[in-house]
Design a protein around this motif. Structure first.
Motif, short mmCIF file in Angstrom:
data_model
loop_
_atom_site.label_atom_id
_atom_site.label_comp_id
_atom_site.label_asym_id
_atom_site.label_seq_id
_atom_site.Cartn_x
_atom_site.Cartn_y
_atom_site.Cartn_z
N LEU A 1 -0.41 0.76 8.08
CA LEU A 1 -0.92 0.18 6.83
C LEU A 1 0.15 -0.65 6.14
N VAL A 2 1.36 -0.08 6.02
CA VAL A 2 2.47 -0.80 5.39
C VAL A 2 2.82 -2.05 6.19
N GLY A 3 2.81 -1.93 7.51
CA GLY A 3 3.15 -3.06 8.36
C GLY A 3 2.22 -4.24 8.20
N GLN A 4 0.97 -3.99 7.84
CA GLN A 4 0.02 -5.07 7.62
C GLN A 4 0.13 -5.66 6.21
N LEU A 5 0.28 -4.78 5.22
CA LEU A 5 0.27 -5.24 3.83
C LEU A 5 1.57 -5.93 3.42
N TYR A 6 2.70 -5.43 3.90
CA TYR A 6 3.99 -5.96 3.44
C TYR A 6 4.17 -7.44 3.77
#
Length: 233
Positions: A205-210
């Motif tokens: 999730l973080v890898g997509q949003l950041y």
């Protein structure tokens, strides 16, 4: 002025160069060293430990403008480096968990402080963009250490590739972390335990949003000459 504040002020001029240096050390350590060296060899371990120490020291320098956080960052970095050095005197199996825990704590502290610097008020510069990219790579390192720690503490937390929780396997966990961070998901390593699955879900999730939100926003603000906050620096 206290000794800590004096020390932080004395190395503050190095902070701007430290952002670029931190990013370079991270890229070499994460992507270069596994490609060119055999990490299970003594030479590979030396190279890895030297680069790890440089990353922590450079990360501590980036915190020089925050005297309140600098002592904690410096202490965490020195403890992690000392544990790495001491591990050469003992069998790897005896020190693996401590190495992973201290490395995870030190990298997490540096990441939090770097994030406060990058996303604090002020004009968006190349220095901040370099810091934001470095923070993205640091997040991959944090999850790599977290996966490794989960494999040590939780039996059979992962399946697929040949994983020995009693060996350091740094390149394996770095590989799995960045595959998950970028949501490539090759499937050769699979999180099985609920703790491992939770970590993988959060990293994906973080890898997509950041990159989509944070990095794109900083670059657009830099091109527009804008600020990341209400104050100007």
């Amino acid at each position: 002025m206290s000794y800590v504040q004096h020390l932080a002020a004395s190395i503050s001029p190095l902070r701007k160069a430290s952002m670029v240096a931190l990013l370079v050390f991270l890229v070499v350590s994460v992507f270069g060293v596994p490609f060119f060296t055999e990490l299970d060899s003594q030479a590979g371990r030396i190279v890895q430990d030297v680069l790890f120490s440089l990353i922590l020291l450079t990360g501590a320098v980036t915190a020089a403008e925050r005297p309140g956080a600098f002592p904690l960052i410096a202490l965490g970095a020195l403890v992690a480096i000392a544990v790495r050095c001491a591990s050469w005197l003992f069998p790897p199996d005896y020190t693996l968990a401590v190495r992973v825990e201290t490395a995870l704590a030190a990298v997490a502290l540096i990441s939090v402080t770097l994030g406060m610097t990058v996303f604090g008020p002020g004009k968006v510069t190349f220095d901040r963009i370099d810091g934001a990219v470095a923070l993205y790579v640091l997040m991959g390192m944090i999850w790599a250490y977290a996966y490794q720690l989960a494999s040590i503490l939780v039996p059979n937390a992962f399946s697929g590739a040949t994983l020995d929780p009693n060996r350091e396997n740094p390149s394996t966990w770095i590989y799995f972390s960045f595959v998950t961070l970028t949501t490539a998901g090759y499937g050769d390593i699979v999180p099985v335990a609920r703790q491992a699955r939770s970590l993988a879900n959060l990293e994906g999730l973080v890898g997509q949003l950041y990159p989509a939100i944070v990095l794109a926003r900083l670059v657009s603000l830099h091109l527009a000459g804008g600020s990341s906050g209400t104050n100007k620096s």
